[in-house]
Design an enzyme around this catalytic site. Structure first.
Site, PDB file in Angstrom:
ATOM      1  N   TYR A  93       0.900  -1.164   0.000  1.00  0.00           N
ATOM      2  CA  TYR A  93       0.000   0.000   0.000  1.00  0.00           C
ATOM      3  C   TYR A  93       0.931   1.204   0.000  1.00  0.00           C
ATOM      4  O   TYR A  93       0.895   2.030   0.888  1.00  0.00           O
ATOM      5  CB  TYR A  93      -0.846  -0.077   1.277  1.00  0.00           C
ATOM      6  CG  TYR A  93      -2.010   0.868   1.420  1.00  0.00           C
ATOM      7  CD1 TYR A  93      -3.040   0.913   0.482  1.00  0.00           C
ATOM      8  CD2 TYR A  93      -2.118   1.690   2.543  1.00  0.00           C
ATOM      9  CE1 TYR A  93      -4.122   1.756   0.660  1.00  0.00           C
ATOM     10  CE2 TYR A  93      -3.201   2.537   2.721  1.00  0.00           C
ATOM     11  CZ  TYR A  93      -4.207   2.564   1.769  1.00  0.00           C
ATOM     12  OH  TYR A  93      -5.288   3.390   1.958  1.00  0.00           O
TER      13      TYR A  93
ATOM     14  N   HIS B 136      -2.173   7.556  -3.137  1.00  0.00           N
ATOM     15  CA  HIS B 136      -3.321   6.647  -3.017  1.00  0.00           C
ATOM     16  C   HIS B 136      -3.784   6.543  -1.562  1.00  0.00           C
ATOM     17  O   HIS B 136      -4.979   6.662  -1.272  1.00  0.00           O
ATOM     18  CB  HIS B 136      -2.966   5.267  -3.560  1.00  0.00           C
ATOM     19  CG  HIS B 136      -4.026   4.230  -3.322  1.00  0.00           C
ATOM     20  ND1 HIS B 136      -5.253   4.257  -3.960  1.00  0.00           N
ATOM     21  CD2 HIS B 136      -4.062   3.150  -2.500  1.00  0.00           C
ATOM     22  CE1 HIS B 136      -5.985   3.242  -3.543  1.00  0.00           C
ATOM     23  NE2 HIS B 136      -5.297   2.549  -2.658  1.00  0.00           N
TER      24      HIS B 136
ATOM     25  N   ARG C 299     -11.899   8.695   6.026  1.00  0.00           N
ATOM     26  CA  ARG C 299     -11.652   9.107   7.409  1.00  0.00           C
ATOM     27  C   ARG C 299     -11.676  10.629   7.494  1.00  0.00           C
ATOM     28  O   ARG C 299     -12.726  11.219   7.673  1.00  0.00           O
ATOM     29  CB  ARG C 299     -10.332   8.507   7.926  1.00  0.00           C
ATOM     30  CG  ARG C 299     -10.446   7.007   8.223  1.00  0.00           C
ATOM     31  CD  ARG C 299      -9.214   6.479   8.939  1.00  0.00           C
ATOM     32  NE  ARG C 299      -7.989   6.747   8.188  1.00  0.00           N
ATOM     33  CZ  ARG C 299      -7.506   5.944   7.236  1.00  0.00           C
ATOM     34  NH1 ARG C 299      -8.111   4.808   6.975  1.00  0.00           N
ATOM     35  NH2 ARG C 299      -6.421   6.259   6.575  1.00  0.00           N
TER      36      ARG C 299
ATOM     37  N   ASP D 275      -5.364  -5.310  -9.359  1.00  0.00           N
ATOM     38  CA  ASP D 275      -5.934  -5.866  -8.123  1.00  0.00           C
ATOM     39  C   ASP D 275      -7.418  -5.504  -8.082  1.00  0.00           C
ATOM     40  O   ASP D 275      -7.820  -4.554  -7.410  1.00  0.00           O
ATOM     41  CB  ASP D 275      -5.174  -5.274  -6.927  1.00  0.00           C
ATOM     42  CG  ASP D 275      -5.626  -5.866  -5.606  1.00  0.00           C
ATOM     43  OD1 ASP D 275      -6.224  -6.955  -5.629  1.00  0.00           O
ATOM     44  OD2 ASP D 275      -5.378  -5.230  -4.567  1.00  0.00           O
TER      45      ASP D 275
ATOM     46  N   GLN E  98     -15.719  -4.374   0.412  1.00  0.00           N
ATOM     47  CA  GLN E  98     -14.536  -3.990   1.193  1.00  0.00           C
ATOM     48  C   GLN E  98     -14.912  -3.093   2.362  1.00  0.00           C
ATOM     49  O   GLN E  98     -14.466  -3.286   3.491  1.00  0.00           O
ATOM     50  CB  GLN E  98     -13.541  -3.257   0.269  1.00  0.00           C
ATOM     51  CG  GLN E  98     -12.226  -2.860   0.934  1.00  0.00           C
ATOM     52  CD  GLN E  98     -11.258  -2.197  -0.059  1.00  0.00           C
ATOM     53  OE1 GLN E  98     -11.537  -2.101  -1.253  1.00  0.00           O
ATOM     54  NE2 GLN E  98     -10.123  -1.738   0.435  1.00  0.00           N
TER      55      GLN E  98
ATOM     56  N   SER F 277      -7.316 -11.390  -9.544  1.00  0.00           N
ATOM     57  CA  SER F 277      -6.346 -10.346  -9.867  1.00  0.00           C
ATOM     58  C   SER F 277      -5.740 -10.745 -11.207  1.00  0.00           C
ATOM     59  O   SER F 277      -5.634 -11.927 -11.512  1.00  0.00           O
ATOM     60  CB  SER F 277      -5.237 -10.252  -8.826  1.00  0.00           C
ATOM     61  OG  SER F 277      -5.758 -10.214  -7.525  1.00  0.00           O
TER      62      SER F 277
HETATM   63 CA    CA Z   1      -4.167  -3.367  -3.954  1.00  0.00          CA
END
Ligand code: CA
Length: 421
Positions: free
Chosen positions: A134, A139, A148, A239, A246, A263
């Site tokens: 990540y 991103h 958030r 992905d 999610q 994926s």
């Molecule tokens: Ca990913």
């Protein structure tokens, strides 16, 4: 200097303008044809060079390769020979393909070189383990802002370690294999309880993944300085993600069924060697990282990335342009962190970068960011709009690096979305 990377090299194979596969690239893959079962090959222009044929006819003698090493469904055993051996094979193939070499005789050229339109590309490796990082700050910032708080978009750990999670290897497919829209639990905002239905927020994630060619023993770590000896090369990686699934499932253990339904990877492993000329400095890292993550030199790669969306019966439209160089955490740091607790990696593992978003809205690497969770849908030239991905849409990812007139590309990473079953 790796001699196969020399920008002056030319091949006797005709290389179309803007080909991803000049003689300076020579990526490895697994292909089959009407006449050949799955074997290893190298891409050159619009052709695939059959490594089994070269090996069996003595063109790779002297490299100490085990017999049958290329006559396999996967490249794992070849990659396990290690980075130096992979480099030697690439250098030898480069010599055989040079315009001033007639070592590969005319009859053998005819047989060993297979037109790409006659091959079907397969998964290049049997993927044992898949980890998804990540590592793009843009991103992580965008997602944190959306879900958030823009003032505290990055969680406190983000600039201290490359955040990642263990993904699902069994559902990784090669470019061209369609994916069915997954069903799952979602919780609509106007409902007190979840429902089970096809995802309404199917998304892509633009990523680049590295594939490993070495192993460490359980309990031993790989340092930042050693990491590159374990990395064979890179593929493009989509992905696929179901955002509504999610959002409902990810607390507290992270994504699960929203990611593991499929994926897609591009079929050619572009070697890290081929990307050496395209190294660039990464983003400055503040605060300073802990010593085990400290590195020297340029560890990022200037690879331009593009995402196209092709609606059924329409032409492909570019919806994002990003770059692999935007990665905040580099691959050396990712692998060093991954093994810092003694976790053992294996040959043929796949490590994905995480969505690679750039600084501007046109460079965002997912529909979630491009449409800001559906608030600003994309208008396509055919008059339709997209907040997320529709059934019948094909997502196409491309990537290439250019310097000194040499273009090193990845081919494409395509996947079509079919309706739920
Ligand atoms: Ca990913």
């Amino acid at each position: 200097m790796i001699s196969a990377n020399d920008p002056k090299l030319k091949s006797w194979v005709t290389i179309p303008k803007d080909s991803d596969f000049p003689i300076q690239n020579l990526p490895f893959g697994i292909f089959k044809t009407k006449y050949l079962s799955a074997v290893a090959g190298v891409a050159i222009g619009d052709h695939v060079l059959d490594l089994v044929y070269l090996h069996e006819h003595g063109y790779l003698d002297g490299l100490g390769l085990p017999s049958g090493i290329f006559n396999q469904k996967f490249l794992n055993d070849f990659l396990a020979l290690g980075k130096k051996k992979i480099r030697q094979v690439r250098e030898r193939v480069s010599v055989l393909l040079r315009h001033d070499s007639d070592e590969l005789n005319a009859a053998d050229r005819e047989i060993a070189l297979v037109p790409m339109e006659e091959v079907q590309m397969l998964l290049p490796v049997r993927i044992g383990n898949y980890t998804d990082f990540y590592s793009s700050e843009e991103h992580a910032f965008n997602v944190g802002s959306m879900f958030r708080d823009p003032k505290n978009a990055l969680l406190p750990n983000w600039k201290h370690l490359p955040v990642g999670y263990h993904g699902r290897a069994s559902s990784i497919v090669v470019s061209g294999i369609p994916i069915h829209r997954p069903k799952g639990q979602i919780k609509p905002s106007d409902s007190d309880i979840p429902i089970f239905c096809p995802t309404r927020k199917l998304d892509f994630e633009l990523e680049v993944a590295f594939i490993t060619c070495g192993e460490n023993k359980l309990g031993q770590r790989i340092t930042v300085d050693q990491a590159e000896d374990y990395i064979a090369g890179f593929v493009l990686f989509n992905d696929w993600s179901a955002r509504d699934i999610q959002q409902w499932e990810y607390v507290p253990l992270g994504p699960f069924l929203s990611k593991n339904f499929g994926s897609t990877i591009s079929p050619w492993i572009v070697t890290m060697d081929a990307l050496e000329p395209f190294r660039v400095e990464g983003p400055a890292q503040h605060p300073h990282v802990l010593p085990y993550l400290a590195f020297e030199g340029n560890k990022n790669f200037d690879v331009m990335l593009e995402v196209l969306l092709q609606a059924e019966k329409s032409d492909p439209v570019t919806i994002s342009r990003s770059n692999f160089k935007y990665m905040y955490w580099n691959v050396n740091q990712q692998l060093a962190h991954h093994t810092s607790n003694g976790c053992n990696i294996q040959v043929g593992d796949l490590y994905a970068s995480g969505t690679i978003s750039g600084p501007s809205p046109g460079s965002f690497g997912s529909m979630l960011e491009l449409t800001w969770n559906g608030e600003n849908p994309l208008n396509l030239p055919d008059g339709s709009i997209r907040s997320f991905i529709d059934d019948g849409d094909t997502l196409i990812m491309k990537g290439h690096a250019i310097r000194n007139g040499v273009r090193i590309g990845f081919g494409s990473c395509n996947g079509k979305i079919l309706p739920s079953t």
